[in-house]
Design a protein around this motif. Sequence first.
Motif, PDB file in Angstrom:
ATOM      1  N   UNK A  68       1.048  -1.439   0.257  1.00 37.19           N
ATOM      2  CA  UNK A  68      -0.410   0.203  -0.362  1.00 37.19           C
ATOM      3  C   UNK A  68       0.547   1.219  -0.127  1.00 37.19           C
ATOM      4  N   UNK A  69       2.355   1.118   0.610  1.00 39.53           N
ATOM      5  CA  UNK A  69       3.024   2.555   1.124  1.00 39.53           C
ATOM      6  C   UNK A  69       2.934   2.564  -0.512  1.00 39.53           C
ATOM      7  N   UNK A  70       4.117   1.600  -0.989  1.00 38.92           N
ATOM      8  CA  UNK A  70       4.620   1.484  -2.087  1.00 38.92           C
ATOM      9  C   UNK A  70       3.762   1.673  -3.380  1.00 38.92           C
ATOM     10  N   UNK A 104       5.085  11.491   4.319  1.00 39.64           N
ATOM     11  CA  UNK A 104       5.935  12.610   3.914  1.00 39.64           C
ATOM     12  C   UNK A 104       6.622  13.890   4.505  1.00 39.64           C
ATOM     13  N   UNK A 105       5.624  14.235   5.629  1.00 36.89           N
ATOM     14  CA  UNK A 105       5.632  14.961   6.431  1.00 36.89           C
ATOM     15  C   UNK A 105       6.011  14.697   7.475  1.00 36.89           C
ATOM     16  N   UNK A 106       5.944  13.192   8.108  1.00 33.20           N
ATOM     17  CA  UNK A 106       6.561  12.640   9.158  1.00 33.20           C
ATOM     18  C   UNK A 106       7.765  11.789   9.039  1.00 33.20           C
ATOM     19  N   UNK A 107       8.389  11.995   8.216  1.00 33.65           N
ATOM     20  CA  UNK A 107       9.726  12.224   7.977  1.00 33.65           C
ATOM     21  C   UNK A 107      10.418  13.935   7.871  1.00 33.65           C
ATOM     22  N   UNK A 131      15.371  -5.105   4.773  1.00 26.67           N
ATOM     23  CA  UNK A 131      16.013  -3.686   4.709  1.00 26.67           C
ATOM     24  C   UNK A 131      15.552  -3.944   2.813  1.00 26.67           C
ATOM     25  N   UNK A 132      15.528  -4.543   2.007  1.00 28.40           N
ATOM     26  CA  UNK A 132      14.893  -3.975   0.551  1.00 28.40           C
ATOM     27  C   UNK A 132      13.728  -3.462   0.641  1.00 28.40           C
ATOM     28  N   UNK A 137      11.064   1.861   0.423  1.00 27.73           N
ATOM     29  CA  UNK A 137       9.950   3.018   1.416  1.00 27.73           C
ATOM     30  C   UNK A 137      10.508   4.352   1.184  1.00 27.73           C
ATOM     31  N   UNK A 138      12.617   4.462   1.750  1.00 27.17           N
ATOM     32  CA  UNK A 138      13.244   5.655   1.688  1.00 27.17           C
ATOM     33  C   UNK A 138      13.412   6.320   0.245  1.00 27.17           C
ATOM     34  N   UNK A 139      13.527   5.293  -0.896  1.00 27.10           N
ATOM     35  CA  UNK A 139      13.661   5.981  -2.553  1.00 27.10           C
ATOM     36  C   UNK A 139      12.047   6.387  -2.570  1.00 27.10           C
ATOM     37  N   UNK A 140      11.125   6.004  -1.986  1.00 28.57           N
ATOM     38  CA  UNK A 140       9.999   6.796  -2.222  1.00 28.57           C
ATOM     39  C   UNK A 140       9.862   8.041  -1.951  1.00 28.57           C
ATOM     40  N   UNK A 141      10.016   7.585  -0.284  1.00 24.13           N
ATOM     41  CA  UNK A 141       9.085   9.293   0.521  1.00 24.13           C
ATOM     42  C   UNK A 141      10.950  10.049   1.117  1.00 24.13           C
ATOM     43  N   UNK A 142      11.387  10.020   0.386  1.00 28.09           N
ATOM     44  CA  UNK A 142      12.905  10.548   0.477  1.00 28.09           C
ATOM     45  C   UNK A 142      14.114  10.451  -0.442  1.00 28.09           C
ATOM     46  N   UNK A 143      13.428  10.411  -1.677  1.00 31.49           N
ATOM     47  CA  UNK A 143      14.441  10.564  -2.873  1.00 31.49           C
ATOM     48  C   UNK A 143      15.646  10.487  -2.681  1.00 31.49           C
ATOM     49  N   UNK A 144      16.047  11.791  -2.457  1.00 29.13           N
ATOM     50  CA  UNK A 144      17.466  12.228  -2.731  1.00 29.13           C
ATOM     51  C   UNK A 144      17.800  12.440  -0.815  1.00 29.13           C
TER      52      UNK A 144
END
Length: 124
Positions: A46-48, A67-70, A97-98, A103-110
């Motif tokens: 769902x998240x992805x 996104x805001x929580x991160x 970890x994969x 999740x990191x790539x989706x919500x914090x790609x940079x």
Amino acid sequence: MGLTRLIVLLAVVSCSFAQTYNTRYDNIDIDQILASKRLLDNYIQCLLDENAKRCSPEGREFKKYIPEAIRTNCAKCSDSQKRIVKKTAKHIITNRPQDWEKIKQKFDPQGKYHQSFNDFLNSR
């Protein structure tokens, strides 16, 4: 303190208390979700955006706030939500970890918030 200042102070305090996420799911049984591969798979998908049809109402709501929580290290989270976020993220980091990388790539790609969010995860 004058009456006007007191009213302004109360208004500011009231606004700051109102700036939290909905607490409707604060009592969700996160241990049950983390213990169930099927449930956790559904939430992660769902998240992805990998399976929108199986996205539960709480999954959609969580996804909306991520996104805001991160960015803010869960500044608007209740204490219960902070506990849930920390427990869930640590579980995924350790056991999947994969998925955490996706999740990191989706919500914090940079990677702008990676270090500060890790600090939040490791805080008390």
